[in-house]
Scaffold this active site. Structure first.
Site, PDB file in Angstrom:
ATOM      1  N   CYS A   5       0.784  -1.144   0.040  1.00 44.64           N
ATOM      2  CA  CYS A   5       0.080  -0.275   0.034  1.00 44.64           C
ATOM      3  C   CYS A   5       0.956   1.388   0.085  1.00 44.64           C
ATOM      4  O   CYS A   5       1.922   1.298   0.941  1.00 44.64           O
ATOM      5  CB  CYS A   5      -0.995  -0.017   1.147  1.00 44.64           C
ATOM      6  SG  CYS A   5      -1.766   1.490   1.492  1.00 44.64           S
ATOM      7  N   GLU A  65       3.790  -6.168   8.920  1.00 43.26           N
ATOM      8  CA  GLU A  65       3.872  -4.795   8.387  1.00 43.26           C
ATOM      9  C   GLU A  65       4.928  -4.195   9.396  1.00 43.26           C
ATOM     10  O   GLU A  65       6.028  -3.595   8.800  1.00 43.26           O
ATOM     11  CB  GLU A  65       2.718  -4.034   8.536  1.00 43.26           C
ATOM     12  CG  GLU A  65       3.169  -2.729   8.236  1.00 43.26           C
ATOM     13  CD  GLU A  65       2.114  -1.590   8.652  1.00 43.26           C
ATOM     14  OE1 GLU A  65       0.883  -1.749   8.410  1.00 43.26           O
ATOM     15  OE2 GLU A  65       2.458  -0.365   9.014  1.00 43.26           O
ATOM     16  N   SER A 115     -10.304  -4.529   5.569  1.00 48.48           N
ATOM     17  CA  SER A 115     -10.149  -5.682   4.510  1.00 48.48           C
ATOM     18  C   SER A 115     -11.325  -6.551   4.142  1.00 48.48           C
ATOM     19  O   SER A 115     -11.189  -7.596   3.650  1.00 48.48           O
ATOM     20  CB  SER A 115      -9.205  -6.722   4.840  1.00 48.48           C
ATOM     21  OG  SER A 115      -9.164  -7.005   6.358  1.00 48.48           O
TER      22      SER A 115
HETATM   23  S1  SF4 Z   1      -5.445  -0.007   6.107  1.00 50.62           S
HETATM   24 FE1  SF4 Z   1      -5.517   0.075   3.971  1.00 50.62          FE
HETATM   25  S2  SF4 Z   1      -5.075   2.294   3.582  1.00 50.62           S
HETATM   26 FE2  SF4 Z   1      -4.210   1.856   5.572  1.00 50.62          FE
HETATM   27  S3  SF4 Z   1      -2.064   1.203   5.203  1.00 50.62           S
HETATM   28 FE3  SF4 Z   1      -3.175  -0.631   5.263  1.00 50.62          FE
HETATM   29  S4  SF4 Z   1      -3.730  -1.173   3.302  1.00 50.62           S
HETATM   30 FE4  SF4 Z   1      -3.038   0.916   3.119  1.00 50.62          FE
END
Ligand code: SF4
Length: 286
Positions: free
Chosen positions: A83, A113, A250
């Site tokens: 993203c 992440e 999601s």
């Molecule tokens: S929640 Fe959605 S918009 Fe926010 S960083 Fe993750 S993928 Fe990107």
């Protein structure tokens, strides 16, 4: 669904049509979406060593430069579905490191992440609770960034705590919580304040869904986390006048729609032709 997840799914489908594809880890933390991708013949590998296709996709959660280099060294073509707002977090961490700050990430240590954000660093800390801040060591410069799906109030609270704990240190905070997460969190809290019952739809392992559950639970005593409409129980709505519905970033629209229909059925309320929105409340007719 946030744009980051939507774009990642679209890219996976497009790539799978062009040739065999493996995704490294869960593309998103939602079982319905993962099942649909599997049905399209997309493989999932937990480790690069397991990949049997020439193309490997990195998920929306992103990965480190170190991991990308390792993957390419194995001769695999890498497609990045990272993203853009996760890229922003990576750039923030790189800037903190470049400027000589000891990096502290507010987030879950084992989340994919956070691993991606920290894997290129030689020294760093990850904090999620006040106790984690108490365990930090002093550094002359401390640079704080956050996992994109953390509630921004928690992040600000921990940054303030770090500043209080190390008054002699130069503490720099770069706010990397993404906009969709911030908007969803504040709207969910506003909704939870008015609701007798709140239903949060999303994958059990979805961090932003779990955070929505926690935030709503601060303002509403009856909060339920469901993955699909099959999880919704009629007794949850006993004596409830206002039901709040929200979902993690999601969660597909059709899953939310089915949960909404099931709630209306369970609550014995008439199904009115209200426009569906990401977050909706409705009052049982009196
Ligand atoms: S929640 Fe959605 S918009 Fe926010 S960083 Fe993750 S993928 Fe990107």
């Amino acid at each position: 669904m946030c744009f980051g997840v939507r774009d990642a799914i679209a890219l996976a489908v497009e790539q799978a049509e062009a040739g065999p594809l493996t995704i490294l880890g869960d593309l998103v933390h939602n079982p319905t979406v993962l099942g649909a991708l599997e049905a399209k013949g997309i493989a999932v590998a937990r480790d690069v060593g397991e990949v049997k296709t020439p193309t490997l996709m990195v998920t929306a959660h992103g990965t480190s430069e170190r991991s990308l280099a390792r993957t390419r060294a194995l001769g695999l073509r890498v497609v990045e579905a990272t993203c853009p707002l996760v890229h922003v977090a990576h750039r923030a961490v790189a800037a903190l490191r470049r400027d000589g700050y000891h990096v502290v990430i507010v987030g879950q240590r084992d989340h994919v992440e956070v691993r991606g954000l920290t894997d290129d660093l030689d020294g760093f800390d990850v904090v999620l609770e006040e106790d984690d801040v108490l365990a930090l060591e002093e550094h002359p410069r401390i640079g704080v960034a956050a996992q994109t799906t953390q509630p921004v109030e928690r992040v600000r609270h921990l940054v303030a705590l770090i500043r209080r704990r190390f008054p002699q240190s130069d503490v720099r905070f770069l706010d990397t919580v993404c906009k969709p997460t911030k908007e969803r969190q504040s709207a969910a809290v506003e909704m939870a304040r008015q609701a007798d019952v709140v239903i949060v739809v999303g994958g059990r392992s979805s961090n932003n869904t779990r955070e929505l559950v926690r935030s709503c639970a601060q303002y509403c005593g009856r909060v339920h986390h469901v993955q699909t409409d099959a999880d919704v129980r009629p007794e949850w709505f006993d004596a409830a006048n206002v039901v709040g519905l929200t979902a993690g970033t999601s969660t597909p629209d059709d899953v939310i729609d089915r949960v909404e229909s099931r709630i209306r059925l369970c609550a014995d309320a008439p199904v009115e032709a209200l426009p569906r929105s990401d977050q909706a409340t409705w009052r049982r007719p009196t």
